[in-house]
Write a protein that holds these residues in place. Structure first.
Motif, PDB file in Angstrom:
ATOM      1  N   THR A   3       0.101  -1.719  -7.798  1.00  0.00           N
ATOM      2  CA  THR A   3      -1.126  -1.804  -7.007  1.00  0.00           C
ATOM      3  C   THR A   3      -1.647  -3.231  -6.884  1.00  0.00           C
ATOM      4  N   ILE A  20      -1.334  -5.220  -3.672  1.00  0.00           N
ATOM      5  CA  ILE A  20      -2.258  -5.062  -2.541  1.00  0.00           C
ATOM      6  C   ILE A  20      -3.197  -6.257  -2.452  1.00  0.00           C
ATOM      7  N   SER A  79       0.825  -1.213   0.000  1.00  0.00           N
ATOM      8  CA  SER A  79       0.000   0.000   0.000  1.00  0.00           C
ATOM      9  C   SER A  79       0.858   1.261   0.000  1.00  0.00           C
ATOM     10  N   SER A 136       2.251   1.595  -3.635  1.00  0.00           N
ATOM     11  CA  SER A 136       1.205   1.973  -4.594  1.00  0.00           C
ATOM     12  C   SER A 136       0.873   3.448  -4.445  1.00  0.00           C
ATOM     13  N   ARG A 137       0.650   3.861  -3.211  1.00  0.00           N
ATOM     14  CA  ARG A 137       0.330   5.254  -2.973  1.00  0.00           C
ATOM     15  C   ARG A 137       1.505   6.123  -3.423  1.00  0.00           C
ATOM     16  N   GLU A 192      -1.412  -2.140  11.468  1.00  0.00           N
ATOM     17  CA  GLU A 192      -0.614  -1.235  10.649  1.00  0.00           C
ATOM     18  C   GLU A 192       0.363  -0.445  11.529  1.00  0.00           C
ATOM     19  N   ASN A 225      -4.528  -7.508   1.333  1.00  0.00           N
ATOM     20  CA  ASN A 225      -4.030  -6.711   2.460  1.00  0.00           C
ATOM     21  C   ASN A 225      -4.921  -6.745   3.705  1.00  0.00           C
TER      22      ASN A 225
END
Lengths: 664, 664
Positions: free
Chosen positions: B424, B427, B392, B395-396, B525, B433
């Motif tokens: 992406t 994910i 993540s 990708s971001r 997280e 995820n």
């Protein structure tokens, strides 16, 4: 009642629809803006749906780049003919949800209708209008709007294309002096249009008067061949919107008549005298309209995405909530609800905020007609902020929806790839988001300072006049709005204080501004978020209708508020407007709202009233027959026409026949 | 010194490179894992670069779906031949950065090398291995790994494909009883491979023994035709990775010999006796390896993206910092620095964390060889969390880099569209995820409870044993790590408390877990983020090398810490581990770090050592000649081969010749 409520669907969706406790049609009317508008939209849609010309011969994914372009040009030309025949205004159609799904990856004539024509009507004088509009009306002229260049974006002063007045011949000479001066991006410019409204630096008698607009013929009206002195082409494939016909344009000392300068405001007389425009804020209106249009478009794209994700989440069963029990609908997982329901609430938040800005636009325009420009900066800040916020919220929302569908969301046949690429571009165009946020911040800081000096502020920023004092523990909607105000106030006053501190150390103001710009972005976004929350609360308070629909709206609004408090909890804690315990309570409430809204989710997205042709998604179809559709769609691949592909004979078989040494 | 330091570049980049105050080659070596590895990578790269077979005849964007597939299969087959000739291990090559850029949109044989072969070696008995590995070595067998089904993802119990033992014929009968049982997604399955390792529910004598793996021939070894009883095809176009050859597979009572069940662990004897495997944790090793591989891949994709964005931000001039002055390099804007530099720091954070997990993997494997399985759950939690976080974050990060390049980042010729679609997907695959985060949360909550009961915890979660008490105002790296611990502890203890409260109200534990799962995601997280921060701090402390390189690493590490404190400021405030003032100080420090690192940015990304062929981006090229490249690339479009396109004659001209009524 909605037209589709009797159609059959899979048991999972049937079960969901039976849970519906509100009138779906009433919600549809609300979103459309009234029963009559729903009826009009459906009538338009039925015209569209019955046109076989809109059926793609094969899925466009399998067409070459050229064929995709050709196929969409075919459809957009068909639309012009059809609307002409049916006496329907084409712009109305294009802005209606009814037209969604007809063009798959961009419309090469969109800029013609929505930017080129308004530019001509807004910036040419009556005589010019008469000539050009007649040709536009009779389809002799198709145009685009050519401003951005290869090396230059929205910053007008940086443009390099020149228009030099030649007094001898009474012509302008258009020129692209460098590679970076190449006009780049205009939709339809590649191979579709024959004219363009071109922004160029005006030079008269050696003096530069800055960017002005010129009407420029690019192609022969009869042969469509590009004219000598003009180099045209398309800019190559993109992330999405590949059939927009985005193009490039270079001028080599290309001459146009003097009267091809758009002369409603500024003029160059025959003798080269430059006549200044009366005031410079006249084009703001178009900008505001275009930005509100983006809010509306991104909101509709998010509606599509969340419709697909919600329906598929009701159909898809996966893993286990309780060990050993059957796989539940994934919509029963809190994590899945949290991916989807906040996107539904975003749709309504953006929708109500856009309506508020449209209302503001009309009242500001009325004031401007009376010569009062004082409301323009506020409107500009609101529309800029809302454009930036909707583009980034909707892009993120569409991706969250895609990812919520697992691997299948990655398939073209889910339609998510296109929805994302078509939404995310709104972050960049018509004012790049970061640039817009900083403009909003400029307005906020200016307002804050103005209040410090004892001046009254405009309505949307009036809370910056003095430190808001929210009532501790008031977690009602109004209590949360007060907390929002306090949080934004704290951000703004801290930021302004920091700019002052940096300046006090001897730093130039502009450099200090740059050094504080991360904080400024935060201020701008927080202010806009507050505005959206406030409009959501107010519009729901004022909403007319049955209790059950109002309950849905109230819950969605409350979900929006609690969600954004949770996301920005740091700002609320820093301002002291909410306590740690308040936030914990609100986060628990948010989780309860997910549970409360979950049984209504499918019915709410049904109210968005897209048909399967519009969603164009195997995952989002009304009847939920997802897996058969995915399978059938895969069979359309040209690669599936043969069992053994050509590539096997050419590459794999020779390899398999060698097989000498270890390849491990 | 790096091989490319003498090549010419545009003045803006030259200026940047002259600012470099550290040894770029030293940083390159550090990222490669040593001088020797850099040399090896460059040697491999030079082999690759000199192969004309790797040059695409035209940009793949313009090829049809079929031709794209064929072109990549050509290159992957060429690689097999070439590596065989050069005696280079193909897996090593594929995992090396040297191979980046050869395959543009997926490798139809990747699963063969990286999942199929390890499955065969890991799960078949010696006799089976002997037979199959010989054929694999000699390129008679190419295989894929077929687990997921149209209606079923990672949840093994949900699989529907059956393998029923027929004692009479000593065969298994493979069957796909429903449409949702169709195997769906395996790479290369479409038209490339001839075998598959198939996961199916084992039935013997009417009893289901759960999912087991079978070696299944799908196509004739000589003709490549699919065998009777097998239906094969590809699943259609995707967001990206369109040449992976992802396929589907259906069985119609398809028979395979008994010995095609992979029998290293479980067995079905001739008489139908089922022999259970000794223990079930044996396949965790592969899973951990694959997940760490994803961390590494996403880290490299982020390196590419940030190299492109950084170089272009140094070349691109836009708007104004100080009114009236020339347009500055956009890298001078704080907002631009904030888009780019945190991505550079993420690259190093992910890189160091991945190395730590690889080290842990080797030591856990060593323990497991001695029969000690106790460290496996911790390793599983770390690798799962790190996979989810890297997928993540990267990708971001890639999207932030793309958006930081304005409109041109949307062009295929920037290479951002492919970089995003290829990042992406991480994910979703190899453990979605959300699913992984909840597994990490399970480990954390279990550990927390175990500590409450007085047990010792494993190293990575030992801070959950008792409430950490960070020293107020200690903002050193170690001080921040303590604050992180306190913040995560607070999240975990609150969440665990809430689960207990929900259960105390009479809710079933599993439902309570679901009701708290948003908070659980946050715990997982935050814990993983803490781990990454901690490893970053430790590795930088231990780093050997010159002071200047260490200074770069220290600044990047500090930027990472301050950035993530800022993003999660609410959690720190709630736990009381940092004060409002602490956070303000850290945010100011973060802004200063952006300024400090900015002059080194281009040189840091140079150290990632990609050549232009690998970046495949007009914006990211070494020499910075961005605009000419964009223009030249556009000229390659087939649409630009003619001035007037076919579509004009077919659609636009007829329209222009009609032009009856108003189309406004």
């Amino acid at each position: 009642m909605s037209s589709h409520e009797t159609r059959p669907c899979v048991p999972d969706l049937k079960k969901e629809r039976l849970k519906c406790d509100f009138n779906v049609e009433e919600l549809t009317n609300l979103i459309d803006g009234g029963k009559e508008k729903t009826a009009l939209r459906r009538k338009l849609r039925s015209v569209i749906s019955s046109e076989s010309a809109y059926i793609d011969p094969i899925p466009p994914e399998y067409m070459s780049h050229e064929d995709q372009f050709s196929n969409e040009l075919r459809k957009t030309c068909h639309t012009a003919m059809l609307m002409n025949k049916q006496n329907i205004d084409i712009k109305t159609l294009q802005l209606s949800k009814a037209y969604i799904g007809v063009l798959k990856d961009g419309d090469p004539l969109w800029v013609h209708y929505h930017v080129f024509i308004p530019s001509i009507t807004g910036q040419s004088d009556p005589e010019q209008q008469k000539i050009w509009m007649e040709k536009i009306r009779t389809w002799k002229i198709f145009g685009t709007y050519a401003q951005t260049e290869l090396g230059h974006g929205t910053f007008l002063r940086g443009l390099e294309t020149t228009a030099t007045y030649d007094r001898e011949t009474r012509e302008f000479i258009l020129n692209s002096p460098t590679i970076t001066a190449t006009k780049w991006w205009p939709g339809g410019l590649g191979h579709t249009v024959n004219f363009a409204a071109v922004m160029a630096q005006l030079y008269v008698g050696g003096k530069c008067y800055g960017p002005h607009m010129f009407m420029v013929q690019l192609r022969d009206e009869n042969t469509h061949e590009s004219l000598p002195g003009v180099t045209l082409g398309e800019i190559g494939p993109r992330f999405g919107l590949n059939t927009n016909g985005n193009g490039f344009l270079r001028f080599d000392h290309y001459r146009i008549p003097r009267r091809n300068m758009l002369m409603k405001h500024a003029q160059v007389l025959e003798d080269g005298t430059y006549v200044k425009p009366s005031h410079s804020k006249l084009s703001y209106g178009t900008m505001v309209r275009v930005r509100v249009g983006i809010v509306r478009d991104t909101c509709i794209q998010l509606q599509q995405a969340v419709t697909i994700a919600t329906r598929y989440s009701a159909v898809r069963h996966q893993s286990e909530l309780i060990p050993g029990e059957p796989e539940p609908q994934i919509l029963d997982y809190q994590t899945q609800q949290f991916k989807i329901l906040p996107q539904i609430s975003s749709v309504f938040a953006l929708f109500f905020a856009a309506n508020s800005v449209i209302d503001a636009y009309y009242s500001v325009t009325a004031q401007m007609d009376l010569g009062d420009m004082s409301l323009l900066p506020e409107l500009h800040a609101l529309s800029s902020g809302l454009k930036a916020l909707s583009a980034s919220d909707a892009s993120r929302g569409v991706e969250i929806c895609r990812l919520s569908c697992g691997g299948h969301g990655y398939l073209a046949s889910s339609n998510f790839p296109r929805l994302y690429t078509q939404t995310t571009c709104a972050i960049t165009y018509e004012g790049e988001n970061t640039v817009l946020w900083l403009q909003v911040a400029r307005y906020i800081i200016k307002s804050y300072r103005s209040a410090q000096n004892g001046n009254n502020l405009k309505h949307s920023v009036s809370y910056l006049s003095k430190q808001p004092r929210p009532v501790r523990g008031d977690l009602s909607n109004n209590g949360l709005l007060e907390a929002f105000k306090a949080a934004v106030f704290k951000l703004v006053s801290d930021t302004e204080g920091r700019i002052q501190r940096v300046c006090a150390k001897g730093q130039n103001y502009h450099m200090a501004w740059n050094q504080c710009s991360l904080q400024l972005l935060k201020c701008a976004e927080a202010h806009t978020r507050f505005y959206v929350c406030e409009q959501f609360v107010r519009k729901v308070e004022m909403a007319k209708g049955t209790e059950n629909v109002k309950k849905i709206l109230k819950n969605l609004c409350r979900l929006y508020l609690t969600h954004h408090v949770s996301v920005n909890s740091g700002d609320f804690l820093k301002s002291g407007s909410l306590s740690q315990n308040d936030i914990a309570v609100l986060e628990e409430e948010m989780c309860s709202l997910l549970e409360v809204l979950r049984p209504q989710a499918v019915s709410i997205v049904d109210a968005f009233d897209f048909d399967d042709g519009q969603l164009n998604s195997c995952l989002g179809c009304w009847d939920g027959d997802v897996y058969q559709r995915l399978y059938d769609e895969a069979l359309k691949s040209p690669l599936n026409k043969t069992d053994v592909p050509e590539a096997y004979y050419k590459y794999l078989r020779p390899l398999m026949q060698v097989g000498l040494k270890s390849s491990l």
